[in-house]
Design a protein around this motif. Structure first.
Motif, PDB file in Angstrom:
ATOM      1  N   GLY A  39      -2.480   3.070   4.208  1.00 39.36           N
ATOM      2  CA  GLY A  39      -1.062   3.374   4.176  1.00 39.36           C
ATOM      3  C   GLY A  39      -0.646   4.501   5.092  1.00 39.36           C
ATOM      4  O   GLY A  39       0.486   4.986   5.005  1.00 39.36           O
ATOM      5  N   MET A  74       0.841  -1.195   0.000  1.00 40.55           N
ATOM      6  CA  MET A  74       0.000   0.000   0.000  1.00 40.55           C
ATOM      7  C   MET A  74       0.877   1.246   0.000  1.00 40.55           C
ATOM      8  O   MET A  74       1.816   1.360   0.783  1.00 40.55           O
ATOM      9  CB  MET A  74      -0.909  -0.009   1.248  1.00 40.55           C
ATOM     10  CG  MET A  74      -1.712   1.271   1.460  1.00 40.55           C
ATOM     11  SD  MET A  74      -2.904   1.615   0.141  1.00 40.55           S
ATOM     12  CE  MET A  74      -4.072   0.284   0.402  1.00 40.55           C
ATOM     13  N   SER A  90       2.144   4.800   0.869  1.00 42.48           N
ATOM     14  CA  SER A  90       1.999   5.619   2.074  1.00 42.48           C
ATOM     15  C   SER A  90       1.285   6.919   1.719  1.00 42.48           C
ATOM     16  O   SER A  90       1.215   7.318   0.554  1.00 42.48           O
ATOM     17  CB  SER A  90       3.363   5.921   2.686  1.00 42.48           C
ATOM     18  OG  SER A  90       4.149   6.672   1.799  1.00 42.48           O
TER      19      SER A  90
END
Length: 310
Positions: free
Chosen positions: A33, A1, A3
């Protein structure tokens, strides 16, 4: 994922938001994230019957216990916790800062504090002493890094220099209020209690020149006024310059098919000055919209249109 350059504000965890609502936000934030969870030891004494804070940190501590190994970073603050209901606040003396840190770690279930903030001015303590006090916390391995909120630029510089002169890590972050719309110069801003709690052009210049200092901004969405029909901009924000900026904001939002508040977050997170907006929402859908906002890519032309509107 991927950030996200967004901090989750936890001001009302444990007071307006119960564990279930708080946990839902924290869970979704991590799924999106997100890493930084921003709170303070005083949150939220003004909404709790006790008149003393700590509720937010306690909820985060319970969530961390239920989610061991969660990939998050804890940001909390010291300096404004009331010593008793309706009484004086703890301040920023060396003893008060160390005592506040110890209690925060306890409420957080022993979690390491990744970023520890001086929450406000304490005019009884020289700002140089504050810089050294916080630098010692990093030196002693008690926190990851330190930062400062709601102080004038000159004070931040003095505190940072004092720490460096003492061969200690300086403040690496500054937290102030900022949004796309700006208040009328000299206007009283409803709900803004700090004397030097606003981003100014000088702030932006200082952060850009410092190189090792980032800027976290709160009240970025002006309490929902950009998009909610039941919220209006406070009087300080109602002026001709903001009429032009709202028109530019609306144009860019329509071009992307998103809400105006999402464009505000994209404008903050993607500019030349490093900014981390702090989301203070109470619903998962607000969080999801905010994450989409900070990830929105504005074209250079759109950013210029927003910047040049006056």
């Amino acid at each position: 994922m991927t950030s996200t350059p967004l901090a989750l504000g936890a001001m009302y965890f444990g007071t307006r938001l119960d564990d279930r609502a708080s946990f839902a936000l924290l869970d979704r934030f991590v799924e999106e994230g997100g890493q930084w969870i921003d709170t303070a030891n005083c949150y939220s004494f003004w909404t709790d019957p006790s008149g003393i804070g700590g509720q937010s940190e306690e909820v985060i501590g319970r969530w961390l216990k239920a989610n061991p190994g969660a990939d998050v970073k804890i940001s909390t603050k010291v300096g404004v916790q009331p010593l008793e209901a309706g009484g004086a606040v703890e301040g920023l003396s060396r003893d008060a800062v160390r005592a506040g840190l110890e209690k925060s770690v306890e409420r957080l279930g022993g979690a390491r504090i990744d970023r520890f903030w001086a929450h406000s001015e304490d005019l009884t303590v020289p700002i140089e002493e504050v810089g050294v006090t916080f630098g010692e916390l990093v030196r002693d391995g008690l926190v990851g890094e330190v930062a400062i909120c709601n102080n004038p630029t000159w004070a931040v510089e003095r505190a940072r220099n004092a720490a460096l002169q003492a061969d200690l890590p300086p403040f690496v972050g500054l937290q102030l209020r900022h949004s796309y719309l700006q208040p009328r110069p000299g206007a009283v801003i409803e709900g803004q209690d700090w004397r030097f709690g606003m981003v100014t052009p000088e702030t932006l210049d200082y952060v850009e020149r410092a190189g090792d200092l980032d800027l976290w901004v709160y009240t970025a969405l002006l309490l929902g006024a950009y998009d909610r029909n039941d919220r209006d901009f406070t009087p300080a924000y109602r002026h001709e310059g903001n009429t032009s900026r709202l028109a530019a904001l609306g144009e860019v939002a329509r071009a992307h098919g998103v809400k105006q508040g999402q464009v505000v977050l994209a404008w903050l997170a993607g500019g030349a000055t490093r900014m981390v907006p702090i989301l203070g929402g109470s619903k998962v859908e607000q969080l999801e919209e905010a994450v989409a906002g900070v990830r929105l890519e504005l074209t250079p032309e759109q950013r210029a249109r927003l910047d040049d509107a006056a």
